[in-house]
Design a protein around this motif. Sequence first.
Motif, PDB file in Angstrom:
ATOM      1  N   GLN A  78      35.886  -1.184  31.324  1.00  0.00           N
ATOM      2  CA  GLN A  78      35.788  -1.940  30.073  1.00  0.00           C
ATOM      3  C   GLN A  78      36.011  -1.069  28.847  1.00  0.00           C
ATOM      4  N   CYS A  79      35.812   0.251  28.993  1.00  0.00           N
ATOM      5  CA  CYS A  79      36.014   1.163  27.869  1.00  0.00           C
ATOM      6  C   CYS A  79      37.476   1.594  27.863  1.00  0.00           C
ATOM      7  N   GLU A  80      38.261   0.973  27.016  1.00  0.00           N
ATOM      8  CA  GLU A  80      39.699   1.230  27.004  1.00  0.00           C
ATOM      9  C   GLU A  80      40.052   2.587  26.419  1.00  0.00           C
ATOM     10  N   ILE A  81      39.181   3.162  25.614  1.00  0.00           N
ATOM     11  CA  ILE A  81      39.536   4.385  24.888  1.00  0.00           C
ATOM     12  C   ILE A  81      38.826   5.630  25.437  1.00  0.00           C
ATOM     13  N   CYS A  82      37.848   5.434  26.350  1.00  0.00           N
ATOM     14  CA  CYS A  82      37.039   6.565  26.808  1.00  0.00           C
ATOM     15  C   CYS A  82      37.872   7.621  27.529  1.00  0.00           C
ATOM     16  N   ALA A  83      38.836   7.179  28.302  1.00  0.00           N
ATOM     17  CA  ALA A  83      39.595   8.121  29.126  1.00  0.00           C
ATOM     18  C   ALA A  83      40.423   9.092  28.305  1.00  0.00           C
ATOM     19  N   GLN A  84      40.666   8.796  27.039  1.00  0.00           N
ATOM     20  CA  GLN A  84      41.514   9.658  26.218  1.00  0.00           C
ATOM     21  C   GLN A  84      40.859  11.006  25.941  1.00  0.00           C
ATOM     22  N   CYS A  85      39.545  11.083  26.029  1.00  0.00           N
ATOM     23  CA  CYS A  85      38.881  12.370  25.795  1.00  0.00           C
ATOM     24  C   CYS A  85      37.751  12.583  26.790  1.00  0.00           C
ATOM     25  N   GLN A  86      37.951  12.090  27.995  1.00  0.00           N
ATOM     26  CA  GLN A  86      36.913  12.191  29.005  1.00  0.00           C
ATOM     27  C   GLN A  86      36.917  13.589  29.602  1.00  0.00           C
ATOM     28  N   GLU A  87      35.735  14.179  29.683  1.00  0.00           N
ATOM     29  CA  GLU A  87      35.571  15.497  30.276  1.00  0.00           C
ATOM     30  C   GLU A  87      35.024  15.354  31.695  1.00  0.00           C
ATOM     31  N   PRO A  88      35.143  16.391  32.506  1.00  0.00           N
ATOM     32  CA  PRO A  88      34.543  16.338  33.840  1.00  0.00           C
ATOM     33  C   PRO A  88      33.044  16.064  33.745  1.00  0.00           C
ATOM     34  N   GLY A  89      32.599  15.095  34.498  1.00  0.00           N
ATOM     35  CA  GLY A  89      31.182  14.729  34.483  1.00  0.00           C
ATOM     36  C   GLY A  89      30.862  13.574  33.560  1.00  0.00           C
ATOM     37  N   ASP A  90      31.779  13.229  32.659  1.00  0.00           N
ATOM     38  CA  ASP A  90      31.514  12.120  31.743  1.00  0.00           C
ATOM     39  C   ASP A  90      31.365  10.793  32.464  1.00  0.00           C
ATOM     40  N   GLY A  91      32.106  10.650  33.538  1.00  0.00           N
ATOM     41  CA  GLY A  91      32.133   9.353  34.210  1.00  0.00           C
ATOM     42  C   GLY A  91      31.157   9.223  35.346  1.00  0.00           C
ATOM     43  N   LEU A  92      30.217  10.155  35.465  1.00  0.00           N
ATOM     44  CA  LEU A  92      29.284  10.092  36.576  1.00  0.00           C
ATOM     45  C   LEU A  92      28.314   8.927  36.470  1.00  0.00           C
ATOM     46  N   LYS A  93      28.011   8.522  35.253  1.00  0.00           N
ATOM     47  CA  LYS A  93      27.108   7.385  35.094  1.00  0.00           C
ATOM     48  C   LYS A  93      27.565   6.519  33.925  1.00  0.00           C
ATOM     49  N   SER A  94      27.222   5.254  34.021  1.00  0.00           N
ATOM     50  CA  SER A  94      27.604   4.330  32.958  1.00  0.00           C
ATOM     51  C   SER A  94      26.735   4.573  31.730  1.00  0.00           C
ATOM     52  N   GLU A  95      27.364   4.550  30.536  1.00  0.00           N
ATOM     53  CA  GLU A  95      26.651   4.800  29.281  1.00  0.00           C
ATOM     54  C   GLU A  95      27.155   3.830  28.218  1.00  0.00           C
ATOM     55  N   ASP A  96      26.222   3.045  27.670  1.00  0.00           N
ATOM     56  CA  ASP A  96      26.589   2.111  26.611  1.00  0.00           C
ATOM     57  C   ASP A  96      26.933   2.865  25.332  1.00  0.00           C
ATOM     58  N   THR A  97      27.770   2.223  24.514  1.00  0.00           N
ATOM     59  CA  THR A  97      28.172   2.800  23.234  1.00  0.00           C
ATOM     60  C   THR A  97      27.679   1.908  22.103  1.00  0.00           C
ATOM     61  N   ASP A  98      26.758   2.439  21.318  1.00  0.00           N
ATOM     62  CA  ASP A  98      26.381   1.787  20.078  1.00  0.00           C
ATOM     63  C   ASP A  98      27.260   2.355  18.971  1.00  0.00           C
ATOM     64  N   ASN A  99      28.004   1.492  18.327  1.00  0.00           N
ATOM     65  CA  ASN A  99      28.969   1.921  17.311  1.00  0.00           C
ATOM     66  C   ASN A  99      28.249   2.168  15.991  1.00  0.00           C
ATOM     67  N   MET A 100      27.763   3.402  15.828  1.00  0.00           N
ATOM     68  CA  MET A 100      26.962   3.756  14.660  1.00  0.00           C
ATOM     69  C   MET A 100      27.795   3.881  13.394  1.00  0.00           C
ATOM     70  N   VAL A 101      29.075   4.236  13.547  1.00  0.00           N
ATOM     71  CA  VAL A 101      29.932   4.492  12.388  1.00  0.00           C
ATOM     72  C   VAL A 101      31.183   3.639  12.497  1.00  0.00           C
ATOM     73  N   LEU A 102      31.522   2.978  11.400  1.00  0.00           N
ATOM     74  CA  LEU A 102      32.754   2.207  11.302  1.00  0.00           C
ATOM     75  C   LEU A 102      33.215   2.313   9.859  1.00  0.00           C
ATOM     76  N   VAL A 103      34.238   3.182   9.613  1.00  0.00           N
ATOM     77  CA  VAL A 103      34.707   3.424   8.245  1.00  0.00           C
ATOM     78  C   VAL A 103      36.226   3.464   8.225  1.00  0.00           C
ATOM     79  N   LEU A 104      36.786   3.235   7.027  1.00  0.00           N
ATOM     80  CA  LEU A 104      38.232   3.253   6.833  1.00  0.00           C
ATOM     81  C   LEU A 104      38.650   4.523   6.113  1.00  0.00           C
ATOM     82  N   ASP A 105      39.860   4.973   6.393  1.00  0.00           N
ATOM     83  CA  ASP A 105      40.450   6.074   5.657  1.00  0.00           C
ATOM     84  C   ASP A 105      40.795   5.586   4.252  1.00  0.00           C
ATOM     85  N   PRO A 106      40.591   6.407   3.211  1.00  0.00           N
ATOM     86  CA  PRO A 106      40.819   5.927   1.849  1.00  0.00           C
ATOM     87  C   PRO A 106      42.273   5.670   1.499  1.00  0.00           C
TER      88      PRO A 106
END
Length: 830
Positions: free
Chosen positions: A96-124
């Motif tokens: 379900q995480c379409e963007i996670c694999a772009q910067c996934q490190e070894p061990g990142d995928g060992l367990k499921s982890e929810d993402t709370d989107n703390m930051v949402l900002v636009l470039d000026p």
Amino acid sequence: MGLSFLVCLSLGFMLTGVSFSTWQCPRIPYNATRDFTVKYELPSFITDGPIQNIVTYKDPSGAAALFVAVRNKIYVVSPTLANSSIIGTGPVGTDQCEICAQCQEPGDGLKSEDTDNMVLVLDPSEPWLYSCGTSQHGRCFQHELKIQDSLVVISATYCLYAAHNSPSECPDCVASPLGTRVLVTEISRVPYFYIASTINSSIAARYSPKSVSIRRPKATLDGFSAFESLTVLPEFQDSYPIDYVYSFSAQDFVYFLTVQKESPTSRSYHTRLVRLSAEEHDMCQYRELVLDCRFESKRRRRRSSDREHKRDVAFNVLQAAHVARPGSKLAQEINVNDTDLILFGAFAESEAESSVPRWYSAVCAFPVHQINQAIEDGMFKCCGIAQHELLRGLSFFQAVEYCPHNVNLSSPVVDTSCWNKPTLVTTAPYKVDLFNGHMAGVLLTSIFVAAQGDVTVAHLGTAKGRIMQVVLQRSSSYTVTLANFSLGEELPVLQEVGLLGDSLFFATGNKVSQVAVTGPGCRHFLTCQRCLQAERFMRCGWCGSTCTWQEHCAALWTEKSCPPVLTDFHPRSAPLHGRTRVTLCGMGFQSRPHFTAAVGSPVARSTYRVTVGQRNCTVLPEESLDRRPTKSAVHVLVCELELSSTQAVAVPVMVQLTIEEQTRDPPFYISGSSSLSGFVFVVPNVTSIHPAYGPKAGGTQLSIRGQNLTVGSSWRVTLGGAECPVARQQSPSEIHCTSPAASSVHAVPVTLWIDGQQFPAPEPFQYRPDPVLHDISPNCTYEGSALTIHGTNLDSVYYPRIQFVDASMVMEAKVSVRGGAGLASWARAG
């Protein structure tokens, strides 16, 4: 012990010839002219989880979108709130995480982890959206935006995270699960991230985000370059939390607003402003300033007519904020220009020794240039020569240090090192609540401010899921509420507010609601006058019996005039030929306050026309309009009936008020008629008086009996032309007065005057000689015994009374008269 004889009559007296009626127009509460329970159907968008962030984007081509972040998702929503697309940001370790694999490190995928989107900002300047979540050690992503079929879509996503990060040193770890604020600025087309995160010891121990940092993304879009930062010292990380509430940039600075303890050893909380340089990307120019928002009860009492006592309040914990330019009226009131930026803060009073807000809110306005001046003044105190040492402060960030006080500011300054260190400025001017303490019982959770013409309008979100649209001002002791409506469920309104064109977007729970900047509508205004008194930007007009927008009106719609509304009148009846004063009650008798003087002008005599049946009623300017009670919407007109011989008797007639204001200036004028039925003309008749006699010294309680004696508006009684003061009467068939003294023994005619019309009694009142007391026997007595009083003319008094007076008591009893010339006995009552 002494004994005295006197005639005692127990009566309540009124001034002669003045109405003893205390009738007043029924109060119409101001709130009765509006109904904030009206439900508005607002366009909305529903997500599948609680909303964490919203941000709006508008492309130079005109295409726009609303980005809505929930756990594991970012919705890309069109301005019409039609779902365009979804980008998955979690759970990490699932497809379900379409963007996670772009910067996934070894061990990142060992367990499921929810993402709370703390930051949402636009470039000026670039069409880029940045998001940072709590998964994968707080990594950030850059989303490129493009226009496709007139819709905004995310065309590509890059992970701002490099492989060389480690648990002890992670320059690419940004978001904290406890809360993060990010503001992106640009210099020479290079973006800089100003980041503020709430941390504790467990977060700091592994892939720690910094408390405050300035970072520049690498050109390769795989992380951030080396950066400057400040972090709460390890010994304070669990005892000194810093909550970052809001961020903004202005001119050469970036600002964060925080709620934190007053000091590392204190249990009390307050609000601070953090200022960083937008040109020098280090921590040398880091400044903090305490923001003080108060309500002062003394100031309130000076302005209050009811002398209502309220306590002084320090609204110490910020809930939400917004930077905007004020309307000209507020700018003048707070002594700034309408081009100045103002920081508007929604504050609350907190529980004792806690940052938990109570339901008592305030809004304070801090001009940004005054904030900057206060910081500069504080730095001059720190770095100049002074008699007393000052702490530099920020001991939770750095070692305890005193300001040097080693620079002679009147000479050329060579050593500027004092200015190049983080400093807390403690001498800041306070601001006073714009609502004068009226937001008791309300917890504000969001604020959006915009100038509408010359007024400053705030949209305030509350913890109960309502939006209050109010005018911010300092010149009035009451709150001008334009609208107060529910977004649906009683859930707190999210701090973040989106703006696209003429629409605002508010989030509650899992719903985004769209509200026009002008407001949700006008149906909550219940009267024409209240409708047309609304600010013009709201576009309200009167349609039949409803306040609405013109496009929603199928009948005649007007925003220029209102008819008067007659709600009551007094009295309900009058003598046929009297000059009765009639009090008219209602709403919309005048379009502007302080208009009374115009009522008596020649033009106004044709403006106000009152008829009662077939009789005209002349308006009395000195008794009209300004008699309106405070905190009430009722208007009052008083008129006097003109004489007429054509009016029918005992038939209910109509009271009609017609107003045609000659002054037709904006915003509106009064034009039209209103009427009520139920006024009756009658013929009063005096049939008898009682008693028929009394002493010439006066004091006899005289009853005038008959029919319809209490109609009209004023009453007088005369005995041979002398005034007999009228008392409050209890029966429509009886009026009481107290006989005046007479110069001789004789019979006098009795006349009742009602509203100037006279009604004679069928028999006269006889003045008799005054009673004279000769002696009393026995001279000594006991309770229950009888006394004999000898005198002459004792029967001149119809209701004789005697009093027994000593140092400890006064007693009365009736007298039994046997023989008018000489004997009375009294059985004393205890």
